[in-house]
Design an enzyme around this catalytic site. Structure first.
Site, mmCIF file in Angstrom:
data_model
loop_
_atom_site.group_PDB
_atom_site.id
_atom_site.type_symbol
_atom_site.label_atom_id
_atom_site.label_comp_id
_atom_site.label_asym_id
_atom_site.label_seq_id
_atom_site.Cartn_x
_atom_site.Cartn_y
_atom_site.Cartn_z
ATOM 1 N N PRO A 9 1.002 33.582 46.729
ATOM 2 C CA PRO A 9 0.847 32.072 45.807
ATOM 3 C C PRO A 9 -0.134 32.503 44.936
ATOM 4 O O PRO A 9 -0.878 33.474 44.667
ATOM 5 C CB PRO A 9 -0.239 31.512 47.222
ATOM 6 N N ASN A 10 0.227 31.608 43.634
ATOM 7 C CA ASN A 10 -0.776 31.618 42.456
ATOM 8 C C ASN A 10 -0.452 32.744 41.452
ATOM 9 O O ASN A 10 -0.907 32.705 40.191
ATOM 10 C CB ASN A 10 -2.239 31.427 42.649
ATOM 11 N N ARG A 17 -4.414 32.634 34.495
ATOM 12 C CA ARG A 17 -5.339 32.483 35.687
ATOM 13 C C ARG A 17 -6.428 33.756 35.718
ATOM 14 O O ARG A 17 -5.875 34.800 35.700
ATOM 15 C CB ARG A 17 -4.543 32.911 36.896
ATOM 16 N N TYR A 22 -7.325 39.196 36.286
ATOM 17 C CA TYR A 22 -6.219 39.619 36.598
ATOM 18 C C TYR A 22 -5.085 40.004 35.194
ATOM 19 O O TYR A 22 -4.126 40.412 35.252
ATOM 20 C CB TYR A 22 -5.265 38.403 37.177
ATOM 21 N N ASN A 73 2.599 42.008 46.826
ATOM 22 C CA ASN A 73 1.551 41.439 46.490
ATOM 23 C C ASN A 73 1.205 40.121 47.244
ATOM 24 O O ASN A 73 1.860 39.090 46.791
ATOM 25 C CB ASN A 73 1.364 41.342 44.976
ATOM 26 N N ALA A 76 -3.628 35.428 48.176
ATOM 27 C CA ALA A 76 -4.558 35.110 49.320
ATOM 28 C C ALA A 76 -3.940 35.328 50.515
ATOM 29 O O ALA A 76 -4.862 35.635 51.592
ATOM 30 C CB ALA A 76 -4.839 33.771 48.793
ATOM 31 N N GLU A 97 1.436 47.487 50.243
ATOM 32 C CA GLU A 97 0.704 46.554 49.737
ATOM 33 C C GLU A 97 -0.015 46.789 48.360
ATOM 34 O O GLU A 97 -0.538 47.924 48.038
ATOM 35 C CB GLU A 97 -0.525 46.256 50.891
ATOM 36 N N HIS A 99 -2.363 45.163 44.925
ATOM 37 C CA HIS A 99 -3.060 44.217 44.334
ATOM 38 C C HIS A 99 -3.413 44.608 43.053
ATOM 39 O O HIS A 99 -3.548 45.695 42.549
ATOM 40 C CB HIS A 99 -4.479 44.040 45.307
ATOM 41 N N ARG A 106 -14.455 43.048 45.582
ATOM 42 C CA ARG A 106 -14.828 41.797 45.225
ATOM 43 C C ARG A 106 -15.495 41.060 46.299
ATOM 44 O O ARG A 106 -16.233 41.786 47.200
ATOM 45 C CB ARG A 106 -13.298 41.213 44.746
HETATM 46 C C1 DQA Z 1 -4.788 39.845 44.411
HETATM 47 C C2 DQA Z 1 -6.029 39.767 45.244
HETATM 48 C C3 DQA Z 1 -6.327 38.634 45.997
HETATM 49 O O1 DQA Z 1 -7.610 38.406 46.666
HETATM 50 C C4 DQA Z 1 -6.087 37.281 45.480
HETATM 51 O O2 DQA Z 1 -5.947 36.140 46.383
HETATM 52 C C5 DQA Z 1 -4.933 37.100 44.490
HETATM 53 C C6 DQA Z 1 -4.540 38.180 43.715
HETATM 54 C C7 DQA Z 1 -4.503 40.723 43.359
HETATM 55 O O3 DQA Z 1 -3.576 40.920 42.910
HETATM 56 O O4 DQA Z 1 -5.695 41.186 42.691
HETATM 57 O O5 DQA Z 1 -4.385 35.955 44.560
HETATM 58 O O6 DQA Z 1 -3.798 39.833 45.394
#
Ligand code: DQA
Length: 145
Positions: A9-10, A17, A22, A73, A76, A97, A99, A106
């Site tokens: 998501p997002n 964003r 990011y 990725n 959240a 995994e 990120h 964080r």
């Molecule tokens: C994320 C880190 C997550 O905590 C966050 O909710 C994201 C992006 C990252 O790529 O740094 O949406 O996965």
């Protein structure tokens, strides 16, 4: 060899964003970067994004027999989703995994990853390069699977 990239998501909002966290590249830019590397490596990829937890679960389930490894990725959902964790565990396709940001540097709620225990490893904090490092790891785990 086929590698499935999943984005949660997002991540469709990347570019605008929180660019200080990011970066300024969009998910389309990142996909293009990964596709260029895939051509060099002669590896087939699929690259998908969803805001829906259920759709991500379905894609993980469908990966069995279709893909050698998964790079995810989970955004959240990393911190909340037992459903994603169970899907990765059930399907048994080696999963990496990733990120963009370093989740351990964080907020405290980001320090826990529910999917980490069922993934082969975690790459966190290298910006868009996390995708390329994740790709490399996905190839390594496939070769040793
Ligand atoms: C994320 C880190 C997550 O905590 C966050 O909710 C994201 C992006 C990252 O790529 O740094 O949406 O996965």
């Amino acid at each position: 060899m086929k590698v499935l990239f999943l984005n949660g998501p997002n991540l469709n909002l990347l570019g605008t964003r929180e660019p200080e966290v990011y970066g300024r590249l969009t998910l389309v830019d990142i996909e293009a970067m990964v596709r260029t590397r895939a051509i060099d490596l002669k590896v087939e990829i699929a690259f998908r994004q969803s805001n829906s937890e259920g759709e991500l679960v379905s894609w993980i389930q469908e990966a069995r027999g279709q893909f050698n490894s998964i790079v995810i990725n989970a955004a959240a959902y990393t911190h909340t989703s037992i459903a994603l964790r169970d899907a990765i565990s059930a399907v048994g396709v080696p999963t990496i995994e990733i990120h963009l940001s370093n989740i351990h540097a964080r907020e405290e709620f980001r320090h826990t990853s529910l999917i980490a225990p069922v993934c082969r490893g975690q790459i966190s904090g290298f910006g868009v390069k996390s995708y390329l490092l994740g790709f490399e790891a996905a190839i390594i785990v496939t070769e040793t699977h």
